[in-house]
Design an enzyme around this catalytic site. Sequence first.
Site, PDB file in Angstrom:
ATOM      1  N   HIS A  46       0.992  -1.162  -0.340  1.00  0.00           N
ATOM      2  CA  HIS A  46       0.364   0.170  -0.369  1.00  0.00           C
ATOM      3  C   HIS A  46       0.801   1.130   0.122  1.00  0.00           C
ATOM      4  O   HIS A  46       0.407   1.952  -0.142  1.00  0.00           O
ATOM      5  CB  HIS A  46      -1.236   0.538   1.152  1.00  0.00           C
TER       6      HIS A  46
HETATM    7  C1  UD1 Z   1      -2.397   4.945   6.373  1.00  0.00           C
HETATM    8  C2  UD1 Z   1      -1.559   4.983   7.067  1.00  0.00           C
HETATM    9  C3  UD1 Z   1      -0.802   3.973   6.830  1.00  0.00           C
HETATM   10  C4  UD1 Z   1      -1.147   2.769   7.684  1.00  0.00           C
HETATM   11  C5  UD1 Z   1      -2.389   2.582   6.271  1.00  0.00           C
HETATM   12  C6  UD1 Z   1      -2.649   0.433   6.443  1.00  0.00           C
HETATM   13  C7  UD1 Z   1      -0.878   7.526   7.275  1.00  0.00           C
HETATM   14  C8  UD1 Z   1       0.287   8.882   7.090  1.00  0.00           C
HETATM   15  N1  UD1 Z   1      -1.173   6.483   6.691  1.00  0.00           N
HETATM   16  O1  UD1 Z   1      -2.445   5.202   5.505  1.00  0.00           O
HETATM   17  O2  UD1 Z   1       0.585   4.124   8.111  1.00  0.00           O
HETATM   18  O3  UD1 Z   1       0.468   1.509   7.444  1.00  0.00           O
HETATM   19  O4  UD1 Z   1      -3.232   3.874   6.410  1.00  0.00           O
HETATM   20  O5  UD1 Z   1      -4.130   0.963   6.381  1.00  0.00           O
HETATM   21  O6  UD1 Z   1      -1.930   7.976   8.401  1.00  0.00           O
HETATM   22  N2  UD1 Z   1     -10.048   4.585   1.843  1.00  0.00           N
HETATM   23  C9  UD1 Z   1     -10.877   3.309   2.524  1.00  0.00           C
HETATM   24  N3  UD1 Z   1     -11.784   3.331   3.416  1.00  0.00           N
HETATM   25  C10 UD1 Z   1     -11.382   3.831   4.090  1.00  0.00           C
HETATM   26  C11 UD1 Z   1      -9.992   4.516   4.190  1.00  0.00           C
HETATM   27  C12 UD1 Z   1      -9.668   5.326   3.519  1.00  0.00           C
HETATM   28  O7  UD1 Z   1     -11.364   4.180   1.231  1.00  0.00           O
HETATM   29  O8  UD1 Z   1     -11.759   3.272   5.681  1.00  0.00           O
HETATM   30  C13 UD1 Z   1      -9.038   5.397   1.153  1.00  0.00           C
HETATM   31  C14 UD1 Z   1      -9.272   7.115   1.153  1.00  0.00           C
HETATM   32  O9  UD1 Z   1     -10.067   7.568   0.301  1.00  0.00           O
HETATM   33  C15 UD1 Z   1      -7.890   7.014   0.659  1.00  0.00           C
HETATM   34  C16 UD1 Z   1      -7.031   5.767   0.549  1.00  0.00           C
HETATM   35  O10 UD1 Z   1      -7.536   4.784   1.106  1.00  0.00           O
HETATM   36  O11 UD1 Z   1      -7.785   7.247  -0.620  1.00  0.00           O
HETATM   37  C17 UD1 Z   1      -5.707   5.840   1.515  1.00  0.00           C
HETATM   38  O12 UD1 Z   1      -6.242   6.587   2.730  1.00  0.00           O
HETATM   39  P1  UD1 Z   1      -4.920   7.567   3.975  1.00  0.00           P
HETATM   40  O13 UD1 Z   1      -5.900   7.143   5.259  1.00  0.00           O
HETATM   41  O14 UD1 Z   1      -4.913   8.079   3.435  1.00  0.00           O
HETATM   42  O15 UD1 Z   1      -3.895   6.332   3.607  1.00  0.00           O
HETATM   43  P2  UD1 Z   1      -3.401   5.131   4.208  1.00  0.00           P
HETATM   44  O16 UD1 Z   1      -2.968   4.835   2.852  1.00  0.00           O
HETATM   45  O17 UD1 Z   1      -4.804   4.054   4.491  1.00  0.00           O
END
Ligand code: UD1
Length: 367
Positions: A213
Amino acid sequence: MSQMISVDLIAGARPNFMKIAPIIDAIKAVQSQGSLLNYRLIHTGQHYDRAMSGDFFAQLGIPEPDINLEVGSGTQAEQTANIMMRYEKVLLQQKSALCLVVGDVTSTMACAIVARKLGVPVAHVEGGIRSGDWTMPEEINRVVTDSITNWFFTTSETANDNLRRSGVADDCIFFVGNTMIDTLLKQMSRLRPPVFWNELGLQPGQYFVVTLHRPANVDGEQQLLQLLHAIVGGTRGLPVVFPVHPRTAKSLRQLEVEIPGLHYVDPQGYLEFNYLVRHARGVITDSGGITEETTVLGVPCLTLRDNTERPETVTIGTNELIGTNSDNLAPALARLLDGRWKRGGTPEKWDGHAAERIVAELERLLV
Ligand code: UD1
Protein backbone atom coordinates in the site's frame (compact mmCIF):
# COMPACT_ATOMS: atom_id res chain seq x y z
CA MET A 1 -16.59 9.76 45.08
CA SER A 2 -12.96 10.39 44.20
CA GLN A 3 -12.30 12.10 40.91
CA MET A 4 -11.55 9.75 37.97
CA ILE A 5 -8.51 10.66 35.90
CA SER A 6 -9.36 10.46 32.24
CA VAL A 7 -6.92 9.80 29.42
CA ASP A 8 -7.77 10.30 25.75
CA LEU A 9 -6.93 7.23 23.68
CA ILE A 10 -6.58 8.19 20.01
CA ALA A 11 -7.32 5.68 17.26
CA GLY A 12 -7.55 6.72 13.64
CA ALA A 13 -6.41 4.14 11.13
CA ARG A 14 -6.32 0.37 10.84
CA PRO A 15 -2.85 -0.18 12.33
CA ASN A 16 -3.88 1.77 15.45
CA PHE A 17 -6.74 -0.46 16.48
CA MET A 18 -4.70 -3.52 17.52
CA LYS A 19 -2.36 -1.25 19.49
CA ILE A 20 -5.16 0.44 21.44
CA ALA A 21 -7.21 -2.70 22.25
CA PRO A 22 -4.88 -4.15 24.92
CA ILE A 23 -4.43 -0.72 26.55
CA ILE A 24 -8.19 -0.50 27.04
CA ASP A 25 -8.21 -4.03 28.49
CA ALA A 26 -5.39 -3.13 30.87
CA ILE A 27 -7.17 0.04 32.03
CA LYS A 28 -10.34 -1.96 32.69
CA ALA A 29 -8.31 -4.47 34.66
CA VAL A 30 -6.87 -1.81 37.00
CA GLN A 31 -10.29 -0.18 37.29
CA SER A 32 -11.68 -3.44 38.59
CA GLN A 33 -9.01 -3.23 41.30
CA GLY A 34 -10.27 0.22 42.25
CA SER A 35 -7.95 2.41 40.15
CA LEU A 36 -9.12 5.93 39.36
CA LEU A 37 -7.67 5.76 35.86
CA ASN A 38 -10.31 6.19 33.17
CA TYR A 39 -10.28 6.73 29.42
CA ARG A 40 -12.15 8.40 26.60
CA LEU A 41 -11.80 6.58 23.28
CA ILE A 42 -11.56 8.96 20.34
CA HIS A 43 -11.78 7.63 16.79
CA THR A 44 -10.69 10.27 14.30
CA GLY A 45 -12.46 8.52 11.42
CA GLN A 46 -9.34 8.54 9.22
CA HIS A 47 -10.26 4.96 8.34
CA TYR A 48 -14.01 4.54 8.25
CA ASP A 49 -14.92 1.51 6.06
CA ARG A 50 -16.31 -1.56 7.75
CA ALA A 51 -13.35 -3.51 6.35
CA MET A 52 -10.74 -0.98 7.50
CA SER A 53 -12.29 -0.08 10.85
CA GLY A 54 -15.62 -1.54 12.05
CA ASP A 55 -14.61 -5.19 11.75
CA PHE A 56 -11.51 -4.56 13.84
CA PHE A 57 -13.49 -3.00 16.65
CA ALA A 58 -15.88 -5.96 16.66
CA GLN A 59 -13.25 -8.71 16.45
CA LEU A 60 -10.90 -7.17 19.01
CA GLY A 61 -13.71 -6.32 21.43
CA ILE A 62 -12.91 -2.60 21.35
CA PRO A 63 -15.80 -0.60 22.81
CA GLU A 64 -17.68 1.93 20.69
CA PRO A 65 -15.67 5.16 20.55
CA ASP A 66 -16.88 7.81 22.98
CA ILE A 67 -16.30 10.36 20.23
CA ASN A 68 -15.91 9.91 16.47
CA LEU A 69 -14.41 12.91 14.68
CA GLU A 70 -15.51 11.46 11.31
CA VAL A 71 -12.83 13.17 9.25
CA GLY A 72 -12.82 10.65 6.38
CA SER A 73 -10.49 10.73 3.39
CA GLY A 74 -8.49 13.65 2.08
CA THR A 75 -4.98 14.83 1.29
CA GLN A 76 -2.39 14.70 4.05
CA ALA A 77 -3.01 18.35 4.88
CA GLU A 78 -6.79 18.06 4.71
CA GLN A 79 -6.83 15.08 7.04
CA THR A 80 -4.36 16.71 9.44
CA ALA A 81 -6.28 19.99 9.50
CA ASN A 82 -9.68 18.35 9.96
CA ILE A 83 -8.49 16.12 12.77
CA MET A 84 -6.83 19.09 14.50
CA MET A 85 -9.86 21.35 14.27
CA ARG A 86 -12.24 18.68 15.49
CA TYR A 87 -10.08 17.32 18.30
CA GLU A 88 -9.37 20.87 19.50
CA LYS A 89 -13.12 21.42 19.93
CA VAL A 90 -13.35 18.21 21.96
CA LEU A 91 -10.51 19.23 24.26
CA LEU A 92 -11.81 22.77 24.66
CA GLN A 93 -15.12 21.34 25.78
CA GLN A 94 -13.56 18.88 28.15
CA LYS A 95 -9.84 18.59 28.82
CA SER A 96 -8.26 15.25 29.60
CA ALA A 97 -5.31 14.43 31.85
CA LEU A 98 -3.30 13.00 28.96
CA CYS A 99 -3.50 12.40 25.23
CA LEU A 100 -2.20 8.92 24.40
CA VAL A 101 -1.38 8.36 20.74
CA VAL A 102 -0.10 5.18 19.08
CA GLY A 103 1.91 4.46 15.96
CA ASP A 104 2.70 6.83 13.14
CA VAL A 105 -0.44 7.69 11.21
CA THR A 106 -1.75 11.17 10.44
CA SER A 107 -4.15 10.96 13.39
CA THR A 108 -1.23 10.32 15.75
CA MET A 109 0.58 13.52 14.83
CA ALA A 110 -2.51 15.70 14.48
CA CYS A 111 -3.91 14.90 17.93
CA ALA A 112 -0.52 15.17 19.63
CA ILE A 113 -0.08 18.72 18.31
CA VAL A 114 -3.53 19.79 19.45
CA ALA A 115 -3.12 18.32 22.93
CA ARG A 116 0.31 19.74 23.61
CA LYS A 117 -0.72 23.22 22.47
CA LEU A 118 -3.61 23.12 24.93
CA GLY A 119 -1.32 22.09 27.75
CA VAL A 120 -2.40 18.44 27.79
CA PRO A 121 0.62 16.12 28.10
CA VAL A 122 1.21 13.59 25.32
CA ALA A 123 2.22 9.94 25.61
CA HIS A 124 3.40 8.16 22.48
CA VAL A 125 3.12 4.39 22.28
CA GLU A 126 5.70 3.09 19.76
CA GLY A 127 7.70 6.31 20.17
CA GLY A 128 11.28 6.63 18.97
CA ILE A 129 11.32 4.41 15.89
CA ARG A 130 12.87 5.93 12.76
CA SER A 131 13.26 4.83 9.16
CA GLY A 132 15.35 7.83 8.10
CA ASP A 133 13.16 7.91 4.99
CA TRP A 134 11.70 11.38 4.62
CA THR A 135 9.58 10.41 1.63
CA MET A 136 7.25 8.50 3.98
CA PRO A 137 4.49 10.56 5.60
CA GLU A 138 4.80 8.18 8.58
CA GLU A 139 8.40 9.27 9.23
CA ILE A 140 7.33 12.91 9.39
CA ASN A 141 4.48 11.93 11.70
CA ARG A 142 6.92 10.09 13.99
CA VAL A 143 9.44 12.89 14.21
CA VAL A 144 6.86 15.63 14.72
CA THR A 145 4.98 13.59 17.32
CA ASP A 146 8.13 12.67 19.24
CA SER A 147 9.34 16.28 19.23
CA ILE A 148 6.38 17.23 21.46
CA THR A 149 5.81 13.99 23.36
CA ASN A 150 6.18 14.01 27.15
CA TRP A 151 6.33 10.25 27.79
CA PHE A 152 7.56 7.62 25.38
CA PHE A 153 6.46 3.98 25.52
CA THR A 154 8.91 2.10 23.35
CA THR A 155 9.10 -1.26 21.60
CA SER A 156 12.88 -1.66 21.26
CA GLU A 157 16.32 -0.63 22.50
CA THR A 158 16.89 0.98 19.10
CA ALA A 159 13.95 3.27 19.76
CA ASN A 160 15.38 4.13 23.19
CA ASP A 161 18.75 4.97 21.59
CA ASN A 162 17.13 7.14 18.92
CA LEU A 163 15.31 9.11 21.59
CA ARG A 164 18.36 9.53 23.82
CA ARG A 165 20.37 10.70 20.83
CA SER A 166 17.77 13.37 20.13
CA GLY A 167 18.06 14.62 23.69
CA VAL A 168 15.14 12.92 25.44
CA ALA A 169 15.80 12.35 29.15
CA ASP A 170 15.97 8.75 30.34
CA ASP A 171 13.18 9.19 32.85
CA CYS A 172 10.73 10.00 30.05
CA ILE A 173 11.45 6.75 28.18
CA PHE A 174 9.64 3.56 29.20
CA PHE A 175 10.73 0.43 27.38
CA VAL A 176 7.52 -1.58 27.64
CA GLY A 177 7.43 -3.87 24.61
CA ASN A 178 4.91 -4.08 21.82
CA THR A 179 1.16 -3.68 22.27
CA MET A 180 0.53 -4.97 18.73
CA ILE A 181 2.06 -8.26 19.89
CA ASP A 182 -0.11 -8.20 23.03
CA THR A 183 -3.08 -8.37 20.68
CA LEU A 184 -1.57 -11.05 18.47
CA LEU A 185 -0.78 -13.34 21.40
CA LYS A 186 -4.17 -12.76 22.96
CA GLN A 187 -6.03 -13.51 19.72
CA MET A 188 -3.86 -16.45 18.61
CA SER A 189 -6.36 -19.16 19.53
CA ARG A 190 -9.22 -17.26 17.87
CA LEU A 191 -7.56 -16.85 14.47
CA ARG A 192 -9.76 -18.39 11.82
CA PRO A 193 -9.57 -19.12 8.09
CA PRO A 194 -11.08 -16.58 5.72
CA VAL A 195 -14.18 -17.54 3.73
CA PHE A 196 -12.16 -18.21 0.55
CA TRP A 197 -9.76 -20.69 2.22
CA ASN A 198 -11.36 -23.79 0.72
CA GLU A 199 -12.44 -22.16 -2.51
CA LEU A 200 -8.83 -21.26 -3.32
CA GLY A 201 -7.64 -24.67 -2.14
CA LEU A 202 -5.21 -23.15 0.36
CA GLN A 203 -3.06 -25.54 2.41
CA PRO A 204 -0.87 -24.60 5.38
CA GLY A 205 2.63 -23.76 4.21
CA GLN A 206 1.59 -23.91 0.55
CA TYR A 207 0.73 -20.31 -0.35
CA PHE A 208 2.05 -16.76 -0.04
CA VAL A 209 0.44 -13.60 1.32
CA VAL A 210 1.11 -10.20 -0.26
CA THR A 211 0.20 -6.74 1.02
CA LEU A 212 1.20 -3.51 -0.70
CA HIS A 213 0.00 0.00 0.00
CA ARG A 214 2.98 2.37 0.09
CA PRO A 215 2.75 5.13 -2.50
CA ALA A 216 6.25 4.22 -3.79
CA ASN A 217 5.04 0.73 -4.69
CA VAL A 218 1.42 1.18 -5.68
CA ASP A 219 0.84 4.69 -7.00
CA GLY A 220 2.96 4.08 -10.10
CA GLU A 221 1.14 1.51 -12.19
CA GLN A 222 4.24 0.10 -13.89
CA GLN A 223 6.05 -0.44 -10.58
CA LEU A 224 3.04 -2.28 -9.16
CA LEU A 225 2.70 -4.44 -12.26
CA GLN A 226 6.39 -5.38 -12.24
CA LEU A 227 6.27 -6.33 -8.57
CA LEU A 228 3.18 -8.51 -9.04
CA HIS A 229 4.69 -10.32 -12.02
CA ALA A 230 7.94 -10.90 -10.15
CA ILE A 231 6.09 -12.27 -7.14
CA VAL A 232 4.03 -14.73 -9.15
CA GLY A 233 7.08 -15.58 -11.25
CA GLY A 234 9.09 -16.49 -8.14
CA THR A 235 6.61 -18.52 -6.10
CA ARG A 236 6.78 -21.76 -8.16
CA GLY A 237 3.06 -22.07 -8.81
CA LEU A 238 1.98 -21.69 -5.17
CA PRO A 239 -1.13 -19.52 -4.84
CA VAL A 240 -0.54 -15.90 -3.88
CA VAL A 241 -3.26 -14.25 -1.78
CA PHE A 242 -3.36 -10.47 -2.04
CA PRO A 243 -5.73 -8.57 0.29
CA VAL A 244 -5.98 -5.27 -1.53
CA HIS A 245 -5.79 -2.00 0.42
CA PRO A 246 -8.18 0.72 -0.89
CA ARG A 247 -5.27 2.85 -2.13
CA THR A 248 -3.88 -0.09 -4.10
CA ALA A 249 -7.33 -0.95 -5.45
CA LYS A 250 -7.38 2.41 -7.24
CA SER A 251 -4.19 1.59 -9.15
CA LEU A 252 -5.34 -1.96 -9.88
CA ARG A 253 -8.64 -0.81 -11.31
CA GLN A 254 -6.67 1.25 -13.80
CA LEU A 255 -4.38 -1.68 -14.60
CA GLU A 256 -7.14 -4.30 -14.87
CA VAL A 257 -4.54 -7.06 -14.71
CA GLU A 258 -5.33 -10.72 -14.23
CA ILE A 259 -2.29 -12.83 -13.38
CA PRO A 260 -2.86 -16.61 -13.01
CA GLY A 261 -2.11 -17.73 -9.44
CA LEU A 262 -2.60 -14.22 -8.01
CA HIS A 263 -5.82 -13.95 -6.00
CA TYR A 264 -7.10 -10.47 -5.17
CA VAL A 265 -9.25 -10.44 -2.05
CA ASP A 266 -10.81 -7.65 0.02
CA PRO A 267 -9.02 -6.27 3.07
CA GLN A 268 -9.39 -8.98 5.71
CA GLY A 269 -10.50 -8.87 9.31
CA TYR A 270 -7.83 -9.18 11.99
CA LEU A 271 -8.55 -12.83 12.79
CA GLU A 272 -8.63 -13.92 9.15
CA PHE A 273 -5.58 -11.94 8.09
CA ASN A 274 -3.37 -13.27 10.85
CA TYR A 275 -4.62 -16.81 10.26
CA LEU A 276 -3.45 -16.39 6.66
CA VAL A 277 -0.08 -15.03 7.79
CA ARG A 278 0.44 -17.68 10.44
CA HIS A 279 0.05 -20.52 7.97
CA ALA A 280 1.75 -18.93 4.95
CA ARG A 281 5.02 -20.17 3.45
CA GLY A 282 6.05 -16.54 3.35
CA VAL A 283 4.76 -12.98 3.39
CA ILE A 284 5.71 -10.25 0.94
CA THR A 285 4.82 -6.78 2.17
CA ASP A 286 5.65 -3.10 2.38
CA SER A 287 3.95 -2.70 5.76
CA GLY A 288 5.91 -2.14 8.97
CA GLY A 289 3.49 -3.67 11.47
CA ILE A 290 3.18 -6.93 9.57
CA THR A 291 6.94 -7.50 9.87
CA GLU A 292 6.49 -7.52 13.65
CA GLU A 293 3.71 -10.10 13.45
CA THR A 294 5.66 -12.37 11.08
CA THR A 295 8.64 -12.11 13.44
CA VAL A 296 6.60 -13.36 16.37
CA LEU A 297 4.88 -16.01 14.24
CA GLY A 298 8.23 -17.15 12.81
CA VAL A 299 7.03 -16.74 9.22
CA PRO A 300 9.58 -15.59 6.59
CA CYS A 301 8.92 -12.01 5.51
CA LEU A 302 10.22 -10.15 2.47
CA THR A 303 9.85 -6.39 2.84
CA LEU A 304 9.65 -4.41 -0.38
CA ARG A 305 11.31 -1.31 1.03
CA ASP A 306 14.89 -0.04 1.27
CA ASN A 307 14.68 0.83 4.95
CA THR A 308 12.77 -0.03 8.09
CA GLU A 309 11.94 1.74 11.32
CA ARG A 310 11.79 -1.72 12.92
CA PRO A 311 15.35 -3.04 12.50
CA GLU A 312 14.87 -5.73 15.16
CA THR A 313 12.54 -7.55 12.76
CA VAL A 314 15.60 -7.96 10.52
CA THR A 315 18.40 -8.44 13.07
CA ILE A 316 16.40 -10.73 15.37
CA GLY A 317 13.26 -11.67 13.43
CA THR A 318 12.40 -13.32 10.12
CA ASN A 319 12.27 -10.15 8.06
CA GLU A 320 14.60 -9.16 5.22
CA LEU A 321 14.68 -5.88 3.29
CA ILE A 322 14.42 -6.77 -0.39
CA GLY A 323 14.09 -3.22 -1.73
CA THR A 324 11.63 -2.00 -4.31
CA ASN A 325 13.40 -3.33 -7.40
CA SER A 326 11.35 -6.26 -8.70
CA ASP A 327 14.54 -8.05 -9.87
CA ASN A 328 15.41 -8.74 -6.23
CA LEU A 329 12.39 -10.94 -5.70
CA ALA A 330 13.39 -14.04 -7.67
CA PRO A 331 16.64 -14.83 -5.79
CA ALA A 332 15.08 -14.09 -2.39
CA LEU A 333 12.05 -16.27 -3.08
CA ALA A 334 14.31 -19.07 -4.36
CA ARG A 335 16.25 -18.98 -1.09
CA LEU A 336 13.04 -19.13 0.88
CA LEU A 337 11.54 -21.99 -1.15
CA ASP A 338 14.80 -23.96 -0.99
CA GLY A 339 14.60 -23.84 2.80
CA ARG A 340 17.48 -21.42 3.24
CA TRP A 341 15.66 -18.63 5.13
CA LYS A 342 16.78 -17.66 8.64
CA ARG A 343 14.67 -18.94 11.55
CA GLY A 344 14.57 -15.80 13.69
CA GLY A 345 13.78 -15.13 17.33
CA THR A 346 11.52 -12.82 19.35
CA PRO A 347 12.64 -9.34 20.44
CA GLU A 348 12.88 -8.48 24.13
CA LYS A 349 9.60 -7.77 25.92
CA TRP A 350 7.40 -8.76 22.97
CA ASP A 351 5.70 -11.03 25.45
CA GLY A 352 2.04 -10.00 25.59
CA HIS A 353 2.38 -7.69 28.62
CA ALA A 354 3.29 -4.32 27.10
CA ALA A 355 -0.09 -2.70 27.75
CA GLU A 356 -0.02 -3.75 31.41
CA ARG A 357 3.37 -2.05 31.75
CA ILE A 358 2.04 1.09 30.08
CA VAL A 359 -0.96 1.30 32.36
CA ALA A 360 1.18 0.70 35.45
CA GLU A 361 3.34 3.68 34.40
CA LEU A 362 0.27 5.81 33.66
CA GLU A 363 -1.02 5.15 37.17
CA ARG A 364 2.33 6.10 38.63
CA LEU A 365 2.52 9.27 36.51
CA LEU A 366 -1.08 10.46 36.77
CA VAL A 367 -2.97 8.95 39.65
C1 UD1 B 1 -2.65 4.89 6.40
C2 UD1 B 1 -1.41 5.25 7.20
C3 UD1 B 1 -0.36 4.15 7.07
C4 UD1 B 1 -0.95 2.80 7.41
C5 UD1 B 1 -2.17 2.55 6.55
C6 UD1 B 1 -2.80 1.23 6.86
C7 UD1 B 1 -0.94 7.66 7.30
C8 UD1 B 1 -0.07 8.74 6.82
N1 UD1 B 1 -0.80 6.47 6.70
O1 UD1 B 1 -2.30 4.93 5.03
O2 UD1 B 1 0.70 4.42 7.94
O3 UD1 B 1 0.01 1.78 7.19
O4 UD1 B 1 -3.10 3.61 6.80
O5 UD1 B 1 -3.98 1.05 6.16
O6 UD1 B 1 -1.72 7.87 8.22
N2 UD1 B 1 -9.78 4.63 2.23
C9 UD1 B 1 -10.95 3.92 2.08
N3 UD1 B 1 -11.57 3.46 3.19
C10 UD1 B 1 -11.07 3.67 4.45
C11 UD1 B 1 -9.88 4.39 4.57
C12 UD1 B 1 -9.24 4.86 3.46
O7 UD1 B 1 -11.42 3.70 0.99
O8 UD1 B 1 -11.68 3.22 5.43
C13 UD1 B 1 -9.09 5.16 1.04
C14 UD1 B 1 -8.96 6.66 1.12
O9 UD1 B 1 -10.01 7.27 0.46
C15 UD1 B 1 -7.63 6.94 0.46
C16 UD1 B 1 -6.85 5.67 0.62
O10 UD1 B 1 -7.76 4.67 1.06
O11 UD1 B 1 -7.78 7.17 -0.91
C17 UD1 B 1 -5.74 5.84 1.59
O12 UD1 B 1 -6.20 6.14 2.92
P1 UD1 B 1 -5.37 7.09 3.90
O13 UD1 B 1 -5.98 7.07 5.25
O14 UD1 B 1 -5.17 8.38 3.26
O15 UD1 B 1 -3.93 6.47 4.01
P2 UD1 B 1 -3.43 4.96 3.90
O16 UD1 B 1 -2.74 4.80 2.60
O17 UD1 B 1 -4.53 4.00 4.24
